[in-house]
Design an enzyme around this catalytic site. Structure first.
Site, PDB file in Angstrom:
ATOM      1  CD  GLU A 118      -4.801   5.639   3.415  1.00  0.00           C
ATOM      2  OE1 GLU A 118      -3.839   5.853   2.909  1.00  0.00           O
ATOM      3  OE2 GLU A 118      -5.616   5.087   3.291  1.00  0.00           O
ATOM      4  CG  ASN A 159      -7.950  -5.167  -3.878  1.00  0.00           C
ATOM      5  OD1 ASN A 159      -7.261  -5.392  -2.933  1.00  0.00           O
ATOM      6  ND2 ASN A 159      -9.437  -4.911  -3.733  1.00  0.00           N
ATOM      7  CE  LYS A 164      -4.474  -1.728   2.011  1.00  0.00           C
ATOM      8  NZ  LYS A 164      -4.100  -3.142   1.935  1.00  0.00           N
ATOM      9  CD  GLU A 177      -7.130  -2.284  -0.485  1.00  0.00           C
ATOM     10  OE1 GLU A 177      -6.250  -2.400   0.360  1.00  0.00           O
ATOM     11  OE2 GLU A 177      -8.171  -3.037  -0.322  1.00  0.00           O
ATOM     12  CG  PHE A 200     -23.748  -4.734  12.460  1.00  0.00           C
ATOM     13  CD1 PHE A 200     -25.065  -4.403  12.239  1.00  0.00           C
ATOM     14  CD2 PHE A 200     -22.992  -3.707  13.008  1.00  0.00           C
ATOM     15  CE1 PHE A 200     -25.605  -3.259  12.858  1.00  0.00           C
ATOM     16  CE2 PHE A 200     -23.493  -2.567  13.539  1.00  0.00           C
ATOM     17  CZ  PHE A 200     -24.694  -2.397  13.463  1.00  0.00           C
ATOM     18  CD  GLU A 250     -11.012  -1.985  -2.678  1.00  0.00           C
ATOM     19  OE1 GLU A 250     -10.622  -1.334  -1.584  1.00  0.00           O
ATOM     20  OE2 GLU A 250     -11.434  -3.191  -2.924  1.00  0.00           O
ATOM     21  CG  ASN A 259     -12.760  -1.336   7.977  1.00  0.00           C
ATOM     22  OD1 ASN A 259     -13.227  -0.353   7.749  1.00  0.00           O
ATOM     23  ND2 ASN A 259     -12.119  -1.605   9.197  1.00  0.00           N
TER      24      ASN A 259
END
EC number: 6.4.1.3
Length: 739
Positions: free
Chosen positions: A270, A360, A186, A358, A418, A345, A305
């Site tokens: 970040e 993938n 990254k 990022e 969740f 993304e 996430n």
């Protein structure tokens, strides 16, 4: 090599390569010419519309170009579950033989049965099987596979694995090692994105050394910040921090998760963009310098996430923003000479400003929605590119036809954060592929086990329609018709999301779940009309089962004659959500007239009590319900509008007598800590005799590669600790007791 064997009865013996005849090669060459005629691109996109059909047919007749196109003779699929099945299906359509790898607990898995050959690569833990490069390389040698498709996760973005394949003269179906290295890190990918003039998020462009440095950097950037694994993906090794304490905890957990999942504990920090949308662009490149963007996917509905619901296209983007994002994604792909399917993304704010998140370098979980709206088979395109063919399409050929929605169906309890993982065996399983516009990508069957070793995903449920409204309505019907028994699942949450007014309007962001359900997910909240419908259906089911029992008794050869009771009206007491309702039901063939608290309803159905699905009409409103259980004592579990409701039904006389029964006293659980999920204990932070305060960490449990901190429910002195690091615990197991 120990722990490695080739399945007996495989259709192609290990060590043999299929050879193509000269006639086949000539036909392939001729067809290659046909494939590059410009008008064929558009025709191809129409032909492959079957990608959005209810299911893939491995025997379907596809275009002659697909069958005879010269690609590979044999591909090893270095993955498991639904993605392994997905790759194998396309290989079958292309006439390519396949090799499956599996751990010892996956011996009877669907992907193993689908493949032409299967090789066991080790025991259940992923680091000893699906991440065991040496065992996988040995499987490639034994089966003489010419190429490897890694799917997603596991070794799909591991540059060392790709290098090992190259050394063995085996093709990696994915980008080259340079692109994997550049985009998989990254930190490096962010620097390259800046150089390619791609919008990036403000942050620290180096590796964070320790927790103290993490705090210093976070303060400089300004809270909130995102701490995430440099080599990560899929939401693992990622934490949001709002202050110094959360930064220290986030650094610890993220580095541990990153090391466990990717073998690389490097982190970066970040700026966290609050309330963003998560929108990604699918790209496709070849080895000839060509690259396309295949429109966007909206992936903002997430928990921890990790994506839960995805759709294509996004209701938020206009054509100008879509083009700008697509062009930046292609610019980044070309900057690293990307040659395969990949995903760039972005985070998008309320003003349509977008920032690179990022890339993938693999096939994405949610790729089916892109296939539905473009007509492309992304797995086939990856295989063609890996063989060296140029792309068949131009940017102008890529359409947006209709709308597609994907729900990730997990073996998770949505009422716990969740979705905390659930394990078990699927006692009954039935996919809703009989419905129009429904596709299910899965790798399970009745009897399959959902274990603690792997991701708890059951399937990807995809619906396609001419527009978003139609796609969402089909998803609602598909969720109602999906039969999953034996494990807890998240269908209730998925259904609530897609019918939520905010979601329907497109007012969503990555905090959607926590915003809509600030106190956690509680299931569907019944309106008065829906409550009466449920009570009427439950009462009709109860009476139907009683009438069936009487019918059975009448037809049994009994020495004692049974006098059939003449019951015109069934007076019932129905308990739902701690409320008791008076119900009167009468039967006339397949129709029941039911009076619920003074309201009259007519309920009609076939009343096939043996069927897992029951289509019921209540005053003309059609409902699909599932009766999960019926007990002699009157307890009944019904899945209605996605949520499972527990109903207790008694006759009026039985209800009056039940008042004399003693009630069971609820257990006091405030002094105990039990595991909310199955998993492995990573660390224990307390010992007997320690004083702990409310909210203090007691232990850490890892489940499906996610680490979860277990905390004390109140202040007190530790009486006993019932676990240690390395222990495997089940849901409900006792972890700690307070005095």
């Amino acid at each position: 090599m120990a722990g490695l064997w080739v399945s007996v009865g495989s259709r192609v013996a290990a060590g043999q390569r299929g050879q193509r005849s000269p006639q086949q090669l000539m036909r392939s060459a001729a067809l290659w010419t046909l494939q590059n005629v410009s008008h064929h691109s558009r025709q191809h996109l129409m032909v492959t519309r079957s990608l959005c059909s209810a299911a893939y047919d491995s025997n379907e007749k596809v275009s002659i170009q697909k069958i005879f196109q010269q690609t590979f003779d044999k591909i090893l699929v270095a993955n498991r579950g639904e993605i392994a099945c997905r790759v194998i299906k396309t290989c079958k359509k292309m006439g390519i033989k396949t090799v499956a790898i599996h751990s010892d607990v996956d011996t009877s898995s669907v992907h193993v049965k689908m493949a032409d050959e299967a090789v066991c690569v080790g025991p259940a833990p992923t680091n000893k099987s699906y991440l065991n490069m040496e065992a996988i390389l040995e499987a490639i040698r034994k089966t003489r596979a010419q190429a490897v498709h890694p799917g997603y996760g596991f070794l799909s973005e591991n540059k060392e694995f790709a290098k090992c394949l190259a050394a063995e003269n085996v093709v990696f179906i994915g980008p080259d090692t340079h692109a994997i290295q550049a985009m998989g890190d990254k930190i490096e990918s962010k620097l390259l994105a800046k150089k390619a003039k791609v919008n990036t998020i403000p942050g620290f462009d180096g590796v964070v050394k320790d927790a103290d440095e993490a705090v210093r950097i976070a303060r400089e950037i300004g809270y909130p910040v995102m701490i995430k694994a440099s080599a990560g993906g899929g939401g693992k090794g990622m934490r949001i921090a709002w202050d110094d304490e959360e930064t220290r905890d986030g650094f610890r957990f993220s580095s541990q998760e990153a090391a466990s999942s990717f073998g690389d504990d490097r982190l970066l920090i970040e700026k966290f963009i609050d309330n963003p949308r998560h929108i990604e662009i699918q790209v496709l490149g070849d080895k000839h310098g060509n690259a396309l963007w295949l429109n966007e996917r909206e992936c903002s509905i997430q928990r921890r996430n990790q994506k839960v619901v995805e759709e294509a296209p996004s209701i938020f983007l206009d054509s100008e923003t879509r083009r700008a994002m697509g062009e930046q994604a292609v610019a980044l792909a070309k900057a690293v000479k990307y040659s395969s399917a990949g995903t760039v993304e972005f985070l998008v704010d309320s003003k349509k400003n977008f920032y690179f998140l990022e890339m993938n370098t693999r096939l994405q979980v949610e790729h089916p929605v892109t296939e539905c709206i473009t007509g492309l088979d992304l797995v086939q395109e990856m295989i063609r590119v890996a063989k060296g063919y140029p792309l068949r399409h131009k940017q102008a050929d890529i359409p947006i036809n209709g709308w597609a929605v994907e729900c990730r169906v997990y073996a998770e309890d949505p009422y716990k954060s969740f979705g905390l993982p659930s394990i078990g065996r699927l006692s009954q399983y039935q996919e809703p592929i009989h419905l129009p516009g429904v596709r299910v990508d899965s790798g399970i069957q009745p009897g399959s086990d959902i274990s603690i070793y792997y991701d708890p995903m059951i399937s990807k449920l995809i619906t396609y329609g001419s527009n978003r409204t139609e796609a969402l309505k089909r998803m609602e019907d598909a969720l109602d018709n999906y039969v999953i028994r034996g494990v807890i699942h998240n269908i209730a949450l998925l259904r609530e999301v897609i019918i939520n007014s905010r979601f329907i309007k497109g007012d969503i962001n990555t905090k959607f779940l926590s915003d809509v359900y600030p106190d956690g997910f509680k299931g569907h909240k019944l309106t008065e009309s829906e409550r009466n419908q449920l009570l009427a259906i439950a009462s009709s089911l109860f009476v139907a089962s009683q009438l069936r029992a009487q019918h059975f008794q009448e037809h049994e050869n009994s020495r004692v004659p049974i006098v059939k009771p003449q019951v015109a009206n069934w007076e019932l007491s129905v308990k739902l959500n701690d409320e008791v309702h008076s119900v009167v039901a009468s039967n006339n063939g397949k129709m029941f007239s039911v009076e619920v608290d003074g309201s009259k309803l007519n309920v009609t159905s076939t009343w096939n009590l043996a069927s897992p699905l029951l289509s019921v009409s209540v005053d003309g409103t059609q409902r699909t319900i599932q009766c999960l259980s019926r007990e002699a004592g009157g307890n009944m579990s019904i899945q209605f509008l996605g949520t499972v409701y527990k109903v207790h039904i008694l006759t009026k006389l039985a209800a009056e007598l039940s008042r004399f029964m003693l009630e069971k006293v609820a257990e006091d659980t405030s002094s105990t800590l039990r595991s909310p999920m199955p998993g492995v204990v990573v660390a224990v932070s307390v010992s007997p005799g320690d004083m702990v305060s409310e909210g203090q960490e007691i232990c850490v449990i890892e489940a499906m590669k996610m680490q979860n901190s277990m905390t004390a429910g109140k202040t007190g002195k530790v009486k006993s600790v019932h676990c240690k690091a390395g222990d495997t615990v089940g849901e409900g197991d006792l972890l700690m007791e307070l005095q």
